[in-house]
Design an enzyme around this catalytic site. Structure first.
Site, PDB file in Angstrom:
ATOM      1  N   LYS A  89      28.695  25.714 -25.180  1.00 47.75           N
ATOM      2  CA  LYS A  89      29.079  25.813 -26.585  1.00 47.75           C
ATOM      3  C   LYS A  89      28.715  27.189 -27.112  1.00 47.75           C
ATOM      4  CE  LYS A  89      28.208  23.409 -31.014  1.00 47.75           C
ATOM      5  NZ  LYS A  89      27.490  22.267 -31.609  1.00 47.75           N
ATOM      6  N   SER A 113      30.829  19.264 -33.823  1.00 44.83           N
ATOM      7  CA  SER A 113      31.207  20.654 -33.710  1.00 44.83           C
ATOM      8  C   SER A 113      31.347  21.148 -32.274  1.00 44.83           C
ATOM      9  CB  SER A 113      30.168  21.516 -34.434  1.00 44.83           C
ATOM     10  OG  SER A 113      28.875  21.386 -33.848  1.00 44.83           O
ATOM     11  N   SER A 122      27.427  16.009 -33.382  1.00 37.16           N
ATOM     12  CA  SER A 122      28.262  17.075 -32.821  1.00 37.16           C
ATOM     13  C   SER A 122      28.488  16.999 -31.323  1.00 37.16           C
ATOM     14  CB  SER A 122      27.672  18.443 -33.168  1.00 37.16           C
ATOM     15  OG  SER A 122      27.868  18.730 -34.534  1.00 37.16           O
TER      16      SER A 122
END
Length: 460
Positions: A80, A155, A179
């Site tokens: 990420k 996210s 997330s």
């Protein structure tokens, strides 16, 4: 190589040891697949071919020399874009930091590098992790591999999309309010939110500090074991699961759930009962989480990024501007009260585990929805635009426990995730039960991979 990209981590590592597969060839196959597929999927913000091939060559030398290999030696890992990789860009999903080069690895990346991982690239994220979808101003939102016109969630949406479409063997995300679990549910993969402090990211990005933790995002539960083992510095080899008492709450806080999602999670509950566990329909005392979460997240945003509102407002997403403006208007008394309520909330939820070994809920209230079209109504009821589609993850961040999303079925061709919740520090139990459930449900994780073959990849 088409078959190699679908191999579980343990099988890939075994093939390397036998010299049946080459880390360089496998890494090249993944990079070629990213090149072919990702223009239509947009899971990656930055691909790292030079870094990946250098790491793969190092792994190949290790296996060729018969030397002890790291637990993730030669295994492609997507990161990420909230973790710092030395010498590579870290945008944090923000135009403000686009092109900014990290000077050193943050803690998560340092441990993965030491374990021999191959970094395929940095995956797309919501700006500063502040949305449960993955849109930002760096480009079009990442597509969901099951339907690229829909959100992968957020996210950590880029990581989920990359794993589901097999653009990387595994990925690492972070979860401060769902997330990891929300995109895992939307994309049909396994995602685990770790207990507070289990997987620190030293000298890394700060956001949702009271609630966030790094965690694995994988096609199957078995692949999460070595990844979590490296992040946490522990062994998570599979163990036999005793008979458990599991609290099943089909609609936490009485919130509406899409009927197709409800059916799939009901089936998971029935499967757990068929496996011999005592599954008890129970209302969970989750109310009050946003009295803690909202003020503390806004306090954090103001402290870490309040200066951006004055200097870079036009470069920020609408949702980040809204957060920072709300933080300016935040009543200090509500922040003080949130700090008081946090340990009380955690004690209340911890008390549940004196009666139950695990909790079961839907991971989200809906399946993946079209980009920019958050549902305003679910099962005929109006819902809050912020949390309505995904209200079941964040209470467990506030509670400070471990939680995972396990693929449990489909509704209208889209995956559904069941959320399993365990006490803080009980990741071992969570992995073991999740793997038992995964095997019993036989979720077809490869159905979407063929959709993104080179011959059939949808046009960008």
């Amino acid at each position: 190589m088409d078959e190699a990209i679908t191999l579980p981590v343990a099988e890939l590592a075994a093939a390397y040891r036998r010299r049946d597969l080459s880390p360089v060839e496998v890494t090249t196959a993944f990079l070629d697949r990213i090149n072919d597929v990702d223009p239509g999927l947009r899971a990656f913000v930055t691909v790292l071919p030079d870094t990946a091939l250098l790491q793969a060559k190092a792994a190949e030398r290790t296996f060729a020399g018969g030397e002890p290999a790291g637990p993730l030696s030669g295994i492609p890992v997507a990161l990420k874009d909230a973790f710092h990789v030395a010498g590579s860009p870290t945008s944090l999903g923000s135009r403000v930091y686009e092109g900014l080069i990290s000077k050193s690895d943050s803690g998560v990346v340092r441990r993965l590098r030491a374990a021999g991982a191959v970094f395929t690239g940095k995956t797309s994220t919501a700006e500063f992790g502040q949305s449960a979808t993955s849109e930002n101003l760096l480009g079009p939102e990442t597509g969901n591999p099951w339907d690229e016109g829909r959100t992968p969630g957020g996210s950590s949406g880029g990581s989920a999309s990359a794993v589901a479409a097999r653009l990387s063997s595994v990925a690492v995300g972070s979860d401060g309010g769902g997330s990891i679990r929300i995109p895992a549910a939307f994309c049909g993969i396994f995602g685990l939110k770790t207990s507070p402090g289990l997987c620190p990211d030293e000298k890394g990005f700060r956001g949702m500090t009271d609630f966030v933790g790094a965690g694995p995002m994988t096609s199957i539960v078995a692949d999460a074991r070595p990844l979590l083992g490296i992040l946490a510095g522990r062994d998570y080899a599979r163990r036999e699961v005793p008979r458990l008492r599991i609290a099943y709450c089909a609609r936490p806080e009485g919130r509406p759930v899409d009927p197709g999602v409800a059916r799939a999670v009901d089936a998971a509950a029935s499967q757990l009962a068929a496996m011999g566990h005592d599954v008890v329909h129970t209302d969970l005392p989750l109310d009050g989480w946003n009295d803690v979460f909202g003020p503390l997240v806004l306090e954090d945003e103001h402290r870490e990024r309040g200066h951006l509102l004055l200097r870079h407002a036009e470069e920020l997403t609408r949702y980040e501007r809204s957060s920072l403006r709300a933080a300016l208007a935040l009543d200090p008394a509500s922040v003080a009260r949130a700090h008081e309520l946090l340990p009380q909330y955690r004690m209340r939820l911890a008390a549940l585990f004196s009666r139950f070994d695990l909790l079961l809920t839907p991971a989200s209230a809906v399946p993946a929805f079209p980009h920019g079209e958050r549902p305003a109504r679910i099962d005929g009821q109006e819902v809050d635009q912020l949390w309505g589609p995904f209200p079941f993850a964040v209470p467990f961040n506030v509670a400070g426990v471990a939680a995972a999303s396990v693929p449990c079925g489909f509704t209208e061709g889209l995956p559904v995730g069941a959320q399993l919740v365990a006490p803080a520090g009980a990741e071992q139990l969570l992995l073991d039960v999740s793997e038992d459930l995964e095997e019993a449900l036989e979720f077809d994780r490869l159905a979407v991979v063929s959709r993104w073959s080179r011959a059939t990849v949808p046009a960008p």
